[in-house]
Design a protein around this motif. Structure first.
Motif, PDB file in Angstrom:
ATOM      1  N   HIS A  95       0.454  -1.180  -0.027  1.00  0.00           N
ATOM      2  CA  HIS A  95      -0.222   0.287  -0.316  1.00  0.00           C
ATOM      3  C   HIS A  95       0.863   1.817   0.051  1.00  0.00           C
ATOM      4  O   HIS A  95       1.711   1.380   0.912  1.00  0.00           O
ATOM      5  CB  HIS A  95      -0.928   0.016   1.184  1.00  0.00           C
ATOM      6  N   GLU A 146       1.915   4.394   0.619  1.00  0.00           N
ATOM      7  CA  GLU A 146       1.460   5.531   1.503  1.00  0.00           C
ATOM      8  C   GLU A 146       2.955   5.876   2.144  1.00  0.00           C
ATOM      9  O   GLU A 146       3.749   5.675   1.598  1.00  0.00           O
ATOM     10  CB  GLU A 146       0.608   5.386   2.487  1.00  0.00           C
ATOM     11  N   LEU A 195      -6.700   1.594  -4.345  1.00  0.00           N
ATOM     12  CA  LEU A 195      -7.461   3.628  -3.740  1.00  0.00           C
ATOM     13  C   LEU A 195      -6.331   3.430  -2.481  1.00  0.00           C
ATOM     14  O   LEU A 195      -6.519   4.444  -2.246  1.00  0.00           O
ATOM     15  CB  LEU A 195      -8.796   2.581  -3.803  1.00  0.00           C
ATOM     16  N   SER A 196      -5.592   2.495  -2.390  1.00  0.00           N
ATOM     17  CA  SER A 196      -4.356   3.231  -1.113  1.00  0.00           C
ATOM     18  C   SER A 196      -3.692   3.572  -1.449  1.00  0.00           C
ATOM     19  O   SER A 196      -2.375   4.136  -0.643  1.00  0.00           O
ATOM     20  CB  SER A 196      -4.455   1.685  -0.509  1.00  0.00           C
ATOM     21  N   THR A 197      -2.836   4.032  -2.807  1.00  0.00           N
ATOM     22  CA  THR A 197      -2.000   4.519  -3.361  1.00  0.00           C
ATOM     23  C   THR A 197      -2.017   6.231  -3.001  1.00  0.00           C
ATOM     24  O   THR A 197      -3.296   6.966  -3.858  1.00  0.00           O
ATOM     25  CB  THR A 197      -2.194   4.097  -4.966  1.00  0.00           C
ATOM     26  N   GLN A 198      -0.832   7.246  -3.080  1.00  0.00           N
ATOM     27  CA  GLN A 198      -0.655   8.097  -2.817  1.00  0.00           C
ATOM     28  C   GLN A 198      -0.194   8.755  -3.381  1.00  0.00           C
ATOM     29  O   GLN A 198       0.949   8.370  -3.420  1.00  0.00           O
ATOM     30  CB  GLN A 198      -0.343   8.723  -1.036  1.00  0.00           C
ATOM     31  N   ASP A 199      -0.644  10.282  -4.440  1.00  0.00           N
ATOM     32  CA  ASP A 199       0.286  10.327  -5.627  1.00  0.00           C
ATOM     33  C   ASP A 199       0.443  11.096  -4.699  1.00  0.00           C
ATOM     34  O   ASP A 199       2.111  11.002  -5.825  1.00  0.00           O
ATOM     35  CB  ASP A 199      -0.693  10.688  -6.665  1.00  0.00           C
ATOM     36  N   LYS A 238      -0.065   4.839  -9.442  1.00  0.00           N
ATOM     37  CA  LYS A 238      -1.171   6.141  -9.371  1.00  0.00           C
ATOM     38  C   LYS A 238      -1.951   5.548  -9.079  1.00  0.00           C
ATOM     39  O   LYS A 238      -2.846   4.406  -8.346  1.00  0.00           O
ATOM     40  CB  LYS A 238      -1.258   6.762 -10.808  1.00  0.00           C
ATOM     41  N   TYR A 239      -2.845   6.825  -8.548  1.00  0.00           N
ATOM     42  CA  TYR A 239      -4.589   6.867  -6.962  1.00  0.00           C
ATOM     43  C   TYR A 239      -5.380   6.068  -8.187  1.00  0.00           C
ATOM     44  O   TYR A 239      -5.637   7.397  -9.493  1.00  0.00           O
ATOM     45  CB  TYR A 239      -4.971   7.828  -6.499  1.00  0.00           C
ATOM     46  N   ASN A 240      -5.975   4.777  -7.697  1.00  0.00           N
ATOM     47  CA  ASN A 240      -7.276   4.682  -8.479  1.00  0.00           C
ATOM     48  C   ASN A 240      -7.449   4.118 -10.039  1.00  0.00           C
ATOM     49  O   ASN A 240      -7.938   4.952 -11.009  1.00  0.00           O
ATOM     50  CB  ASN A 240      -8.907   5.692  -8.182  1.00  0.00           C
ATOM     51  N   ALA A 283      -7.681   2.111   1.723  1.00  0.00           N
ATOM     52  CA  ALA A 283      -9.272   3.058   1.117  1.00  0.00           C
ATOM     53  C   ALA A 283      -9.692   4.590   1.076  1.00  0.00           C
ATOM     54  O   ALA A 283      -9.455   5.336   0.956  1.00  0.00           O
ATOM     55  CB  ALA A 283      -9.595   2.487  -0.262  1.00  0.00           C
TER      56      ALA A 283
END
Length: 419
Positions: free
Chosen positions: A55, A57, A82-86, A102-104, A345
């Motif tokens: 994940h 972050e 959904l857990s990726t933070q750009d 990338k996020y989403n 997420a």
């Protein structure tokens, strides 16, 4: 390596905010800081490539930087769309780590990011949920030859690894980090327990006290979720398939019943099983109007979204990370974060102090595999107990807590059958 040109991220202009987040968690991860100091001196990964799928972050980013400090060329991707933070992705690229995330992303992009990570031909792997390992053992076996081994973060991934091992198809050793004491006793119980409710509460902005919470699964994660729900003032029902865990939940003061009965009573539902179809059409049919559904298992299969869509006349996003489904009889149920991991997420995941121990285990387990891969065979193995104890000792020292030690006489007494 030009990580900017080689990476796939949303926007490099977000890097400054990502650096601030990483700096914050670094200040609260003393065990991992100590591992980093050791790695900087010993360089256990010098000349090696490490692929990471976790994940993505801030706490994960700092783990990647610690592995990099040990001499590795690091490539990282997300283990959940959904857990990726750009902003974290951009910061890591600036720090010399190759990023494909990338996020989403859509499913095709997500798969592409995993494959690109593997196409760097890693020597070592850190996985979460088993996506990298599954691809390596199926469609991209051409990338297997250089891999020495790796470490797996979560229950779901270990299940997949053990299935491979049972069939004699596992091609290199993998350490089951999830099964270490310093992982499941703290990360799974206290980390999941807190972060699930952080995600639910900040997403819904509704009270928990006085409500009925249904927790599906009473493993270490389920225990933490139930314990925190009770602390927030909820009435808690546990559903289980294991009679021993069911008795344990009962002894811990919770009601225990089948999901079909629990579905009639729940205001909040949290699935924590690692299995599919835990909540499906027969359960939706008897739920209260306004029931809130969430999942804390790795994949978005625990709440059956196909059934939910089929039983609904309409759906809409009513608040960030909340989807409202209107059933044919007019009842409404709400699904959080698309049924994906609600704590990541719809939140920031586990607290930094908890992930400090887990990611310290990941780092030292990876170094152990690199040292011993020729001797340990193609199997799933536990974290060596001495590494588990070392991480716990480092944590105590960071907290300025001392404990007793056995005297020689006490050691002799414990080792003797004569009084």
């Amino acid at each position: 390596m030009n990580t900017v040109s080689e990476s796939i991220v949303k926007d490099m202009a977000l890097a400054h905010n990502g650096h601030l987040k990483i700096d914050w968690v670094k200040e609260h991860m003393p065990v991992l800081n100590r591992i980093r100091e050791r790695f900087e001196k010993e360089q256990p990964f010098a000349g090696l490539k490490v692929a990471i799928s976790l994940h993505l972050e801030a706490k994960t980013a700092y783990l990647a930087k610690v592995v990099q400090a040990g001499g590795a060329e690091v490539t990282i991707t997300g283990s959940n769309p959904l857990s990726t933070q750009d902003d974290i992705c951009a910061a890591l690229v600036e720090d010399g780590i190759r990023v494909f995330a990338k996020y989403n992303p859509d499913p095709a992009e997500y798969k592409e990011h995993l494959i690109k990570t593997l196409e760097t031909r890693p020597d070592l792997i850190i996985d979460d949920g088993g996506d990298l390992i599954t691809i390596l053992h199926s469609e991209r076996r051409d990338l297997l030859s250089q891999v020495r081994g790796g470490a797996e973060e979560t229950t779901t991934g270990i299940l997949r690894l053990k299935a491979l091992e049972k069939e004699g198809k596992l091609e290199f050793p993998m350490v089951a980090v999830n099964d270490a004491f310093c992982k499941y006793l703290f990360d799974n119980r206290y980390g999941t327990g807190q972060s699930v409710w952080d995600g639910i509460n900040r997403t819904t902005n509704l009270v928990v006290a006085g409500k009925t919470v249904v927790v599906a699964g009473y493993g270490w994660c389920g225990k933490g979720v139930a314990m925190r729900a009770k602390g927030l003032g909820a009435k808690v029902i546990v559903t289980e398939i294991d009679p021993i865990k069911a008795v344990e939940a009962y002894m811990d003061g919770f009601e225990v019943m089948p999901m079909l009965e629990a579905a009639k009573h729940g205001d909040y539902f949290v699935t924590v099983t690692g299995n599919r179809d835990i909540i499906s059409k027969e359960h939706f049919a008897v739920m209260k109007d306004g029931a809130i559904l969430s999942n804390a298992g790795h994949f978005d299969v625990e709440v059956n979204k196909v059934d939910l869509n089929a039983m609904s006349t309409s759906s809409r996003i009513v608040r960030k990370d909340i989807e409202e489904f209107v059933l044919t009889d007019g009842r409404k149920v709400y699904l959080l974060a698309e049924g994906r991991l609600v704590n990541l997420a719809a939140g920031d995941g586990h607290p930094a102090e908890i992930m400090d121990m887990t990611f310290a285990l990941q780092a030292v387990s990876l170094a152990y595999v690199n040292e011993q891969y020729k001797n340990i065979g193609k199997k799933v193995l536990n974290v060596p107990f001495e590494l588990d104890q070392m991480v716990a000792q480092y944590k105590l020292e960071a907290l300025n807590i001392g404990i007793d030690k056995l005297t020689d006489a006490q050691k002799s007494y414990l080792e003797s059958w004569v009084e």
